[in-house]
Scaffold this motif. Structure first.
Motif, PDB file in Angstrom:
ATOM      1  N   LYS A 186      -6.839  -2.163   5.837  1.00 40.93           N
ATOM      2  CA  LYS A 186      -5.528  -3.009   5.595  1.00 40.93           C
ATOM      3  C   LYS A 186      -4.788  -3.309   6.905  1.00 40.93           C
ATOM      4  CE  LYS A 186      -5.276  -1.385   0.858  1.00 40.93           C
ATOM      5  NZ  LYS A 186      -4.527  -0.681  -0.346  1.00 40.93           N
ATOM      6  N   ARG A 235      -0.942  14.579  -1.129  1.00 38.28           N
ATOM      7  CA  ARG A 235      -1.773  13.546  -0.290  1.00 38.28           C
ATOM      8  C   ARG A 235      -1.463  13.909   1.037  1.00 38.28           C
ATOM      9  NH1 ARG A 235      -3.023   7.009  -1.307  1.00 38.28           N
ATOM     10  NH2 ARG A 235      -5.302   7.077  -0.338  1.00 38.28           N
ATOM     11  N   HIS A 262      -7.424   3.505   7.367  1.00 35.63           N
ATOM     12  CA  HIS A 262      -7.375   2.824   6.067  1.00 35.63           C
ATOM     13  C   HIS A 262      -6.218   1.681   6.064  1.00 35.63           C
ATOM     14  CE1 HIS A 262      -8.680   7.034   4.942  1.00 35.63           C
ATOM     15  NE2 HIS A 262      -9.411   6.432   4.022  1.00 35.63           N
ATOM     16  N   ARG A 315       1.818  -1.543  -1.773  1.00 34.69           N
ATOM     17  CA  ARG A 315       0.936  -0.572  -2.406  1.00 34.69           C
ATOM     18  C   ARG A 315      -0.255  -0.447  -1.213  1.00 34.69           C
ATOM     19  NH1 ARG A 315       1.089  -0.688  -8.323  1.00 34.69           N
ATOM     20  NH2 ARG A 315      -0.684   0.448  -8.119  1.00 34.69           N
ATOM     21  N   THR A 326      -1.244   2.234   0.389  1.00 36.50           N
ATOM     22  CA  THR A 326      -1.819   3.265   0.523  1.00 36.50           C
ATOM     23  C   THR A 326      -2.791   3.484  -0.937  1.00 36.50           C
ATOM     24  OG1 THR A 326      -0.010   4.356  -0.324  1.00 36.50           O
ATOM     25  CG2 THR A 326       0.001   4.434   2.070  1.00 36.50           C
ATOM     26  N   ASP A 327      -2.757   2.458  -1.601  1.00 32.59           N
ATOM     27  CA  ASP A 327      -3.583   2.629  -3.025  1.00 32.59           C
ATOM     28  C   ASP A 327      -5.056   2.712  -2.466  1.00 32.59           C
ATOM     29  OD1 ASP A 327      -1.241   2.681  -4.061  1.00 32.59           O
ATOM     30  OD2 ASP A 327      -1.387   0.833  -5.144  1.00 32.59           O
TER      31      ASP A 327
END
Length: 282
Positions: free
Chosen positions: A208, A80, A111, A279, A281-282
């Protein structure tokens, strides 16, 4: 004499209206027409870092915590790509960061947004805190666009003169000092309003939020409290730096306020661990 004063006021009002109209068109451009930045990476997980000189990475610009965080994420990533955009600016306040936040969210489509902001709201030149009629009048006048245009023009001319005379001073030298005491009521100031605005803008745009504090600042306890109140992840840099207290001289730059490259590395590591733990980056 009275007629001349009326004419001057009328001219000022016209200029103010023109400036506000231009700003409205400028905002509309970014909301409707503006394209992503040149280095926009559509396939990457995009992280936006906003704040003042500490977010910028002063005085080791290019090796602050945003750049080190990007390297850390990509080193540990499995197929990624991560892209961290550093939008830190020296000597600005949370109000100025908030003013551009919506535009930046629209342009960069992050994100995750990492916010480290508010310490400069606490400097003596900005310590009015909107208390009393005099402060209210001063704040209202300072928000007039024509006043801001004058201040902006003065800064440009002053900057040109300083460069011509080879006087090298950073904005942080002027506005920041080590361990600035509490001049403002964080709860009652625009500081809360500005941070809440940025949090709401991010969440409404499916971004986020990770809120941070400084290794040392009067704003830290409020930032920690706000994160709990809003139920958002929090990166406690003050706590981490306390663990390195014996090595603090090795982590702070020569200006006795900003971290050096090693200090920013600790911040980046702390951010990475919070991102993984929550979490984000989920």
């Amino acid at each position: 004499m009275l007629n001349q004063i009326k004419k001057i006021i009328f001219v000022f009002l016209i200029i103010e209206l023109i400036l506000r109209g231009a700003i409205a068109l400028y905002t509309l451009y970014y909301l409707v027409i503006a394209k992503p930045p040149a280095d926009f990476e559509k396939s990457a997980f995009r992280i936006l870092c906003v704040g003042e000189s500490t977010a910028l990475g002063h005085p080791v610009n290019g090796n602050g915590y945003p750049e080190q965080l990007e390297r850390l994420l990509n080193q540990k990533a499995s197929g990624r790509k991560y892209k961290v955009y550093n939008l830190g600016v020296c000597a600005i306040t949370s109000k100025e960061i908030a003013r551009h936040f919506y535009k930046n969210v629209i342009n960069y489509k992050p994100h995750l947004a990492i916010i480290l902001a508010g310490h400069n709201d606490n400097t003596p030149l900005r310590a009015c805190a909107s208390k009393g009629l005099t402060c209210l009048l001063v704040n209202s006048l300072s928000n007039l666009k024509i006043i801001k245009l004058f201040n902006f023009s003065y800064e440009i001319v002053n900057g040109l003169i300083n460069r011509k005379l080879e006087i090298h001073r950073t904005y942080s030298d002027i506005y920041l000092s080590y361990n600035v005491p509490n001049y403002i009521d964080w709860e009652g100031s625009d500081h809360r309003k500005n941070l809440e605005y940025m949090i709401n803008v991010a969440l409404k745009n499916k971004c986020k939020i990770l809120l941070c504090n400084y290794f040392q600042s009067g704003a830290n306890s409020f930032l920690r409290k706000l994160a709990v109140e809003k139920n958002i992840p929090f990166c406690d840099n003050e706590k981490v730096f306390e663990e390195y207290r014996g090595l603090s001289s090795d982590l702070i730059s020569e200006d006795d306020w900003h971290p050096n490259a090693k200090g920013y590395a600790i911040m980046a590591k702390n951010l990475y661990e919070i991102i993984v733990k929550n979490r984000l980056t989920d």
